[in-house]
Design an enzyme around this catalytic site. Structure first.
Site, mmCIF file in Angstrom:
data_model
loop_
_atom_site.group_PDB
_atom_site.id
_atom_site.type_symbol
_atom_site.label_atom_id
_atom_site.label_comp_id
_atom_site.label_asym_id
_atom_site.label_seq_id
_atom_site.Cartn_x
_atom_site.Cartn_y
_atom_site.Cartn_z
ATOM 1 N N HIS A 129 39.089 12.486 27.331
ATOM 2 C CA HIS A 129 39.464 11.089 27.566
ATOM 3 C C HIS A 129 40.960 10.938 27.806
ATOM 4 C CE1 HIS A 129 35.955 8.656 27.126
ATOM 5 N NE2 HIS A 129 35.592 9.267 26.024
ATOM 6 N N HIS B 69 45.049 -35.991 -3.890
ATOM 7 C CA HIS B 69 43.844 -35.162 -4.032
ATOM 8 C C HIS B 69 43.037 -35.658 -5.234
ATOM 9 C CE1 HIS B 69 46.080 -32.368 -1.512
ATOM 10 N NE2 HIS B 69 45.059 -31.530 -1.453
ATOM 11 N N GLU C 10 37.457 8.122 14.140
ATOM 12 C CA GLU C 10 36.692 7.168 14.947
ATOM 13 C C GLU C 10 35.226 7.630 15.032
ATOM 14 O OE1 GLU C 10 37.719 7.319 19.079
ATOM 15 O OE2 GLU C 10 36.816 5.373 19.525
ATOM 16 N N HIS C 11 35.037 8.904 15.394
ATOM 17 C CA HIS C 11 33.684 9.476 15.476
ATOM 18 C C HIS C 11 33.580 10.655 14.517
ATOM 19 C CE1 HIS C 11 34.649 8.129 19.685
ATOM 20 N NE2 HIS C 11 33.528 7.458 19.495
ATOM 21 N N ASP D 110 28.287 7.235 22.978
ATOM 22 C CA ASP D 110 29.180 6.638 23.970
ATOM 23 C C ASP D 110 28.407 5.849 25.017
ATOM 24 O OD1 ASP D 110 31.589 7.428 22.975
ATOM 25 O OD2 ASP D 110 31.843 9.150 24.302
ATOM 26 N N GLN E 216 35.665 14.408 23.589
ATOM 27 C CA GLN E 216 36.668 13.366 23.351
ATOM 28 C C GLN E 216 38.018 13.771 23.916
ATOM 29 O OE1 GLN E 216 35.742 10.135 22.409
ATOM 30 N NE2 GLN E 216 34.020 11.393 23.040
HETATM 31 N N1 LIG Z 1 34.416 7.681 23.601
HETATM 32 C C1 LIG Z 1 34.991 6.448 24.123
HETATM 33 C C2 LIG Z 1 35.436 5.593 22.958
HETATM 34 O O1 LIG Z 1 36.112 6.289 22.020
HETATM 35 C C3 LIG Z 1 34.031 5.638 24.927
HETATM 36 C C4 LIG Z 1 33.532 6.234 26.185
HETATM 37 C C5 LIG Z 1 33.304 5.619 27.369
HETATM 38 N N2 LIG Z 1 32.798 6.540 28.210
HETATM 39 C C6 LIG Z 1 32.695 7.663 27.583
HETATM 40 N N3 LIG Z 1 33.155 7.500 26.334
HETATM 41 ZN ZN LIG Z 2 33.765 9.147 25.113
#
Ligand SMILES: N[C@H](CO)Cc1c[nH]c[nH+]1
Ligand SMILES: [Zn+2]
Ligand SMILES: NC(=O)c1ccc[n+]([C@@H]2O[C@H](COP(=O)([O-])OP(=O)(O)OC[C@H]3O[C@@H](n4cnc5c(N)ncnc54)[C@H](O)[C@@H]3O)[C@@H](O)[C@H]2O)c1
Length: 436
Positions: free
Chosen positions: A268, A426, A333-334, A367, A265
């Protein structure tokens, strides 16, 4: 040898633990005066000048100079071409993922229902899909084909007749995998435009881009600000924050596996959050060693380092029960339950977007292809919201049919309540139906 990673090591019993935790959880969100003003200006221009404004902004922000919107429109035939252009391995992977996502979401479809009372009165709920949905797909590095599947397939399963997609293609660079995913997910049309101008066009419609009822999908600060601004005119899914992962581990999983799950994560976003909770201090040491050993092998190691050093933490707790309590406080979230008996822990988890059970269920599988949606509540919003799903593309209408006998009986009750509210019309409307 690269510089050792400076990831926070915390103990839930240390005096200033709450202060540290608050620092990790804090995220500023998307709000900026200058951006707000620019977005308002863009929305107004699109409302006033339609396609011409969208074309102008696309030339300005995406360095893509075209004569008209026709050059920024891709039909189903172009999406099918993309499917032919990708490798057979990629196509097969997309097909497997799309099918699994579809099957999972079919379980979420809500059906209309009704029941009949003794006097013949019928009450129920009618489920209808939205008429038209717009999917925003970011341009550049965060242009994820998997997100196209996760956003478009639930809409199609809900029965939405028309799904249109917008995706910026800076300098005309098209991502064939994104278009191929759109093809498989059943997207009807794609416009290669992005930013606030694309959101405005979807919300208000232009000569070429049809106005939609709901806009879903993530994007940068201009996109998020525009979505917030058009909310009310259209529905939106959410304003997603940076990705988050929280792992609870009993200390018996391979530390390299857990390190890579945390990285997954962090890669990202510089603001992504990765937290590990374990009652085993030796295991936290081992994971820290793995993080240092594996970091340089990542393509985005610089970004991962920034993310882990600013919002990552390895936290020693006293027990797995305490880990669950802390996780509920964070509402990630996860959430990975990397323990011997995840089922035994599940009942203790109250707030999490998605729960990954056991050592063999890394978040990354969710994912892409496990089946559940990867669009999940972030920044603690799992306390009150849920993953994107078919229900986000369906509406409920109440259905009421009164028999003459039912109307007569209900009329008496309604009349009393209406007169108590001093609403005479009414009351009389109800009283007309009371049998003499
Ligand atoms: N983990 C992301 C949403 O939190 C979604 C994603 C897209 N590609 C890889 N991961
Ligand atoms: Zn992801
Ligand atoms: N939460 C999630 O699940 C998730 C998933 C994928 C992407 N994302 C986010 O999406 C974002 C992708 O950002 P991106 O920029 O690569 O693509 P994007 O598509 O979100 O934004 C590109 C558009 O921004 C607009 N823009 C850029 N500079 C501008 C300016 N100065 N003034 C007005 N408009 C301007 C342009 O119109 C351009 O087309 C990232 O912030 C990423 O974190 C989040």
């Amino acid at each position: 040898m690269s510089t050792p990673l400076k990831i926070a090591r915390l103990d839930i019993n240390q005096a200033d633990f709450n202060h540290h935790l608050d620092g990790l959880l804090a995220w500023e969100g998307v709000s900026d005066k200058a951006v707000n003003e620019r977005v308002e200006e863009i929305i107004a221009a699109v409302r006033a000048r339609g396609d011409a404004a969208v074309v102008d902004y696309t030339a300005r922000f995406d360095a893509l100079d075209v004569a008209s919107m026709a050059d920024l429109t891709l039909d189903r035939a172009r999406l099918e071409l993309a499917l032919e252009r990708i490798t057979s391995e990629q196509r097969q992977a997309l097909e497997v993922a799309a099918e699994r996502v579809r099957i999972y979401h079919e379980h979420q479809r809500q059906e209309s229902w009704r029941y009949t009372e003794a006097d013949g009165t019928v009450l129920g709920q009618q489920i209808t899909p939205l008429d038209r949905v717009g999917l925003y797909v970011p341009g550049g590095k965060a242009s994820y084909p998997s997100s196209v599947l996760m956003n478009a397939i639930p809409a199609k399963v809900a029965g939405v007749p028309e799904v249109v997609m917008v995706v910026p293609t800076p300098r005309g660079e098209i991502n064939e995998l994104v278009l191929a995913a759109a093809c498989l997910a059943g997207v009807d049309r794609v416009f290669t435009v992005g930013g606030a101008q694309a959101v405005a066009a979807l919300a208000y419609g232009t000569e070429s881009i049809p106005g939609v009822d709901k806009i879903v999908g993530p994007g940068n600060i201009y996109v998020a600000t525009a979505k917030r601004a058009v909310f009310g005119k259209v529905g939106i899914d959410m304003i997603a924050g940076p990705s988050e992962i929280l792992v609870i581990c009993d200390g018996q999983t391979d530390p390299d596996w857990i390190a890579m799950d945390l990285f997954s994560q962090a890669e990202h976003d510089e603001d992504a959050q990765s937290i590990l909770l374990s009652p085993d201090a030796g295991f936290l040491d081992a994971v820290e060693a793995s993080l240092n050993k594996l970091l340089s092998s990542l393509e985005r190691s610089d970004m991962v380092r920034i993310s882990l050093e600013s919002r990552g933490a390895l936290i020693k707790v006293d027990s797995l029960e305490q880990a669950c309590e802390l996780s509920n406080r964070i509402a990630p979230e996860h959430l990975e339950l990397s323990v011997a008996d995840p089922d035994a822990m599940l009942a203790q988890i109250r707030h999490a977007g998605a729960i990954f059970m056991g050592r063999f269920t890394p978040e990354a599988l969710g994912d892409y292809c496990a089946g559940p949606n990867h669009v999940l509540p972030t920044s603690g919003t799992a306390r009150f919201s849920s993953p994107l799903g078919v229900y986000d593309f369906q509406k409920r209408s109440s259905v009421i049919f009164c028999s003459p006998e039912g109307a007569s009986e209900l009329g008496k009750t309604a009349s009393v309540l209406a007169r108590g509210e001093s609403l005479t019309a009414h009351a009389r409307s109800a009283e007309y139906r009371i049998k003499p």
